[in-house]
Design a protein around this motif. Sequence first.
Motif, PDB file in Angstrom:
ATOM      1  N   UNK A 164     -84.697  40.723  96.423  1.00 45.91           N
ATOM      2  CA  UNK A 164     -84.552  40.877  94.967  1.00 45.91           C
ATOM      3  C   UNK A 164     -84.840  42.301  94.509  1.00 45.91           C
ATOM      4  N   UNK A 165     -85.679  43.000  95.244  1.00 42.90           N
ATOM      5  CA  UNK A 165     -85.981  44.388  94.879  1.00 42.90           C
ATOM      6  C   UNK A 165     -84.737  45.268  95.011  1.00 42.90           C
ATOM      7  N   UNK A 166     -83.902  44.997  96.018  1.00 44.27           N
ATOM      8  CA  UNK A 166     -82.682  45.771  96.204  1.00 44.27           C
ATOM      9  C   UNK A 166     -81.681  45.464  95.097  1.00 44.27           C
ATOM     10  N   UNK A 167     -81.557  44.202  94.752  1.00 44.74           N
ATOM     11  CA  UNK A 167     -80.669  43.840  93.643  1.00 44.74           C
ATOM     12  C   UNK A 167     -81.101  44.521  92.347  1.00 44.74           C
ATOM     13  N   UNK A 168     -82.405  44.608  92.137  1.00 47.11           N
ATOM     14  CA  UNK A 168     -82.912  45.292  90.941  1.00 47.11           C
ATOM     15  C   UNK A 168     -82.504  46.753  90.935  1.00 47.11           C
ATOM     16  N   UNK A 169     -82.547  47.397  92.094  1.00 49.94           N
ATOM     17  CA  UNK A 169     -82.155  48.804  92.163  1.00 49.94           C
ATOM     18  C   UNK A 169     -80.645  48.975  91.977  1.00 49.94           C
ATOM     19  N   UNK A 170     -79.864  48.041  92.503  1.00 49.90           N
ATOM     20  CA  UNK A 170     -78.418  48.104  92.287  1.00 49.90           C
ATOM     21  C   UNK A 170     -78.102  48.024  90.794  1.00 49.90           C
ATOM     22  N   UNK A 199     -59.799  44.388  93.893  1.00 50.31           N
ATOM     23  CA  UNK A 199     -59.631  43.807  92.564  1.00 50.31           C
ATOM     24  C   UNK A 199     -60.388  42.484  92.593  1.00 50.31           C
ATOM     25  N   UNK A 200     -61.437  42.382  91.804  1.00 48.43           N
ATOM     26  CA  UNK A 200     -62.375  41.266  91.918  1.00 48.43           C
ATOM     27  C   UNK A 200     -62.524  40.516  90.601  1.00 48.43           C
ATOM     28  N   UNK A 201     -62.729  39.214  90.711  1.00 48.48           N
ATOM     29  CA  UNK A 201     -63.016  38.371  89.554  1.00 48.48           C
ATOM     30  C   UNK A 201     -64.478  37.950  89.581  1.00 48.48           C
ATOM     31  N   UNK A 202     -65.157  38.094  88.463  1.00 46.16           N
ATOM     32  CA  UNK A 202     -66.566  37.694  88.380  1.00 46.16           C
ATOM     33  C   UNK A 202     -66.644  36.166  88.305  1.00 46.16           C
ATOM     34  N   UNK A 203     -67.176  35.567  89.351  1.00 48.73           N
ATOM     35  CA  UNK A 203     -67.253  34.106  89.418  1.00 48.73           C
ATOM     36  C   UNK A 203     -68.665  33.579  89.194  1.00 48.73           C
ATOM     37  N   UNK A 204     -69.652  34.463  89.309  1.00 46.73           N
ATOM     38  CA  UNK A 204     -71.033  34.076  89.022  1.00 46.73           C
ATOM     39  C   UNK A 204     -71.796  35.324  88.598  1.00 46.73           C
ATOM     40  N   UNK A 205     -73.012  35.138  88.118  1.00 47.15           N
ATOM     41  CA  UNK A 205     -73.754  36.271  87.561  1.00 47.15           C
ATOM     42  C   UNK A 205     -75.199  36.242  88.037  1.00 47.15           C
ATOM     43  N   UNK A 206     -75.648  37.351  88.644  1.00 45.74           N
ATOM     44  CA  UNK A 206     -76.984  37.396  89.199  1.00 45.74           C
ATOM     45  C   UNK A 206     -78.065  37.471  88.130  1.00 45.74           C
TER      46      UNK A 206
END
Length: 234
Positions: A164-170, A199-206
């Motif tokens: 989760x710390x890496x996701x926070x930095x992203x 080309x990407x579709x957002x299917x979920x949200x962190x």
Amino acid sequence: MTIHIGAKPGDIAETVLLPGDPYRAKWAAETFLEDVKLINEVRGMLGFTGTWKGHRVTIQGSGMGMPSLSIYANELIKEYNAQTLIRIGSCGGMQNKVALRDVILATTSSTLSTPSRGIFKELQFAPTCDFDLLHKAYHAAEARGVPTHVGGIYSADVFYDERPDLNEQMTRHGILAVEMEAAELYTLASRYDRRALAVLTVSDHLITGEALPSEDREKSFGDMVEIALEAAFT
């Protein structure tokens, strides 16, 4: 034929769309292409070639993750002379301004590791997309009225992430979304002088925890496929 692709010489077009899911490849080919022909089913990784507005195009499943994508992209480039490779897939939003069903065009992709990491040793290579494809995809999305974001993404090398710390930095550094393939695709395109785009579709949200129900995904993914096709051939 190659080890992983059973297509014959000439079966694969110079432009290839790469969804991770082979059944998404089947759906996209049957929905958007004419004169569709099954050209690969080795290991169940389906591939189809047909035409879109008179242009030949192949839609080939690439599997999940960069090691799988690397196998298919290498064989498509080196054995079948693919010139344009566009990843079409889902991603997880990492910014509040990104909403479900939005489209993301990835300019570059950060990552901890790719199958190409051994080549660069201590160098942190920054793989990028093809600008012409990006430019055309953006205008195609704009013309369709699809909410679209352009910027950097993160290609994870694990699905069940325990960082989760890496996701926070992203998120802190403006990364729009996470997926699992683009960094290696962009690296291979750079190495072999090919055109590539995700080309990407957002299917979920962190951040919000939202996710598209499975029955809603196909309609949302249709915009992504058409944007990719417009980018490749306009």
